[in-house]
Design an enzyme around this catalytic site. Sequence first.
Site, mmCIF file in Angstrom:
data_model
loop_
_atom_site.group_PDB
_atom_site.id
_atom_site.type_symbol
_atom_site.label_atom_id
_atom_site.label_comp_id
_atom_site.label_asym_id
_atom_site.label_seq_id
_atom_site.Cartn_x
_atom_site.Cartn_y
_atom_site.Cartn_z
ATOM 1 N N GLU B 85 0.813 -1.210 0.000
ATOM 2 C CA GLU B 85 0.000 0.000 0.000
ATOM 3 C C GLU B 85 0.848 1.262 0.000
ATOM 4 O O GLU B 85 0.700 2.118 -0.844
ATOM 5 C CB GLU B 85 -0.924 -0.002 1.222
ATOM 6 N N LYS B 302 -12.461 15.678 50.236
ATOM 7 C CA LYS B 302 -11.805 14.482 49.720
ATOM 8 C C LYS B 302 -10.427 14.814 49.172
ATOM 9 O O LYS B 302 -9.448 14.126 49.445
ATOM 10 C CB LYS B 302 -12.656 13.853 48.613
ATOM 11 N N GLU B 326 -10.045 16.763 37.795
ATOM 12 C CA GLU B 326 -10.988 17.848 37.974
ATOM 13 C C GLU B 326 -10.304 19.208 38.045
ATOM 14 O O GLU B 326 -10.757 20.175 37.472
ATOM 15 C CB GLU B 326 -11.781 17.611 39.259
#
Lengths: 105, 592
Positions: B85, B302, B326
Amino acid sequence: MTEQNQLPLDQGENQFFRLRLFVIGASPNSVRAIANLKIICERYLKPNYELEIIDVYQQPLIAREEQIIALPLLIKKSPGVERKLIGDMSNTDKVLKGLGIFTES
Amino acid sequence: MRVVKQIGFIMTKLHKKQQLITFEQLPKTPTGITGLDEITGGGLPNGRPTLICGEAGCGKTLMSLEFIVRGATEFNEPGVFMAFEEKADELASNVASLGFDLIKLQDDKKLRLDHVHIDRSEIEETGEYDLEGLFIRLGFAIDSIGAKRVVLDTLENLFSGLSNQIILRAELRRLFTFLKEKGVTAIITGEKGDGSSLTRQGLEEYVSDCVILLDHRVINQISTRRLRVVKYRGTQHGTNEYPFLIDEDGISVLPVTSLRLEKEVSSERISSGIPSLDSMFGGKGFFQGSSILVSGTAGTGKTSIAASFANEVCGNKKRCLYFAFEEAPKQILRNMKSINLDLQKHIDNGLLEFHASRPTLYGIEMHLVAIYKIIKRFKPAAVILDPITNLITVGSVSEVKSMLIRLIDFLQDEQITVMFTALSLNTVVSEQTDEGVSSLVDTWLLVRDIESNGERNRGLYIMKSRGMSHSNQVREFTITDKGLSLVDVYLGPDGVLTGSAREAQKLREKTGVALREFAITRKDKEILRRRMMLESKIASLQAEFESTEEELNKIYLEEELKQDIIERNRQEITDIRRGNADTLKSKSKRKK
């Protein structure tokens, strides 16, 4: 040449065919291809042709250079664009078409 | 990996001995592709062709090329890459970004790239032919560098270039026999066909030893590549679909690492960074290499717990990795400064590394691989994932769970302590977290809001902690500018009190004490005063008594004196009457 009326109609006199036929040893296909091509050349191209027969077994490097996959392979270097023909050249019409020779028939 | 390399070594030795020794097990050629050798139990079948099939863009070419490159660089097995290819220079530039220098490998005679060009329009078929040319090229390429590995990518292009199917099929069969005779381990790639067929031209019927299917799926706009060993004759292999990844280091396949639970365990303990929390675990903290889940509702601290743990790990001169999904690292650093945690110095020391990315950056598996890779490189003692809840946005619950299982397995194998934080959406203590990882983790801390008197306070529970004694009590969790600490919740006559209610109760108690003390002193003084009063009274009574006594005495003496005088007088009168002066005198003498 003028007496060769089978020559392509639209092409000039100085058409010179340079052909290279790649074969592999004495395989049945190769032997047939050489025989068939010789007949075609003698009949349609003579004497304006040059046929080189190469045994790929002897020169394996050439297989890569010429992008050889299927054998026997006939390469028309000139005139015009390069053409490749594969097979044992048993189909004369296709060979002539591939070489750019148009017969009257 | 070492085992795999050893196998490779043994096999190269075998090659030299012409395979005189017969092995019970099928000899295998390691691919060097991360994870693939583990799934196949050592690699691809040695000296046999393997088919890799899949849709366009699923990584067939890359996988086969990596097989060749790894062979050349890691296992000293030169390879031939026959491309149907792409052109050689295209290939070289395509994989340059992966750090594969094909040109150099070619110069070192470790690799041979051969581009096969077929164009139907250029070729006229004039009769019987065969593909001996291809065989010669391939044979020459193999012999020229002593190749052990061969890739034919994509062989099916022959079908578009040549029309005689009968010849092609016969020649393909001959090609595979040829490859086996050459003793090379070959990979043939093929495009996935329609329907159930693996390849468009049915190549699978020629390659019967090993078939690997690649797949590329986009689910919820996030793409995941997967790999499956469809067939592997003569050996055991993983049969699942394994996600794999293409990144700057090539392909990584991720097998579910350890299906067996045969992990080494450590009984060493590491501190959580919060002394009062450690004391809830019998004063020592978590087990080394255990997994800790900190779950809680929003804003319960946390991240603070996680950061404090990171600080502790780095404080002990150990490495810690922090994956933030976060917040940006700078944001975490700034926020943690407010609770007296200086994480910047650990970053400067190279002990702490932050890796922040949005979960949607890539698929869940990619996250896992990214985490794997960073861990492999950084070799931390502890890893923090904050929070895992966000991963749910890029995968289903089961996917996230499966990913976390693999991650925990991996980390436990490496004896790395991991802390997850998870946001629980409901305030009711649920038995399961959203990700369903609570059953996987060793220690589960739950931080919960306790609402009363119009204010929120944080309560911390230890839901579970395998293999150690731990407190079953709720502690109030306070975040101050000095750091985190746990306070015993106040159990008053009105029940559990927290926050300002607890403070108020404490104050009330203090007032009570002060009042009581005041009352006591006042009473003491009273007693003293009373005593003094009584004592003075006693004194005055005594004085009175004395004066009375004196008075009485005086009367008595006067009486006596008076009587004496009267007596004397009477005597004198008597004497005088008698005229007896002498008697008078003697009587007075006797009296004396």
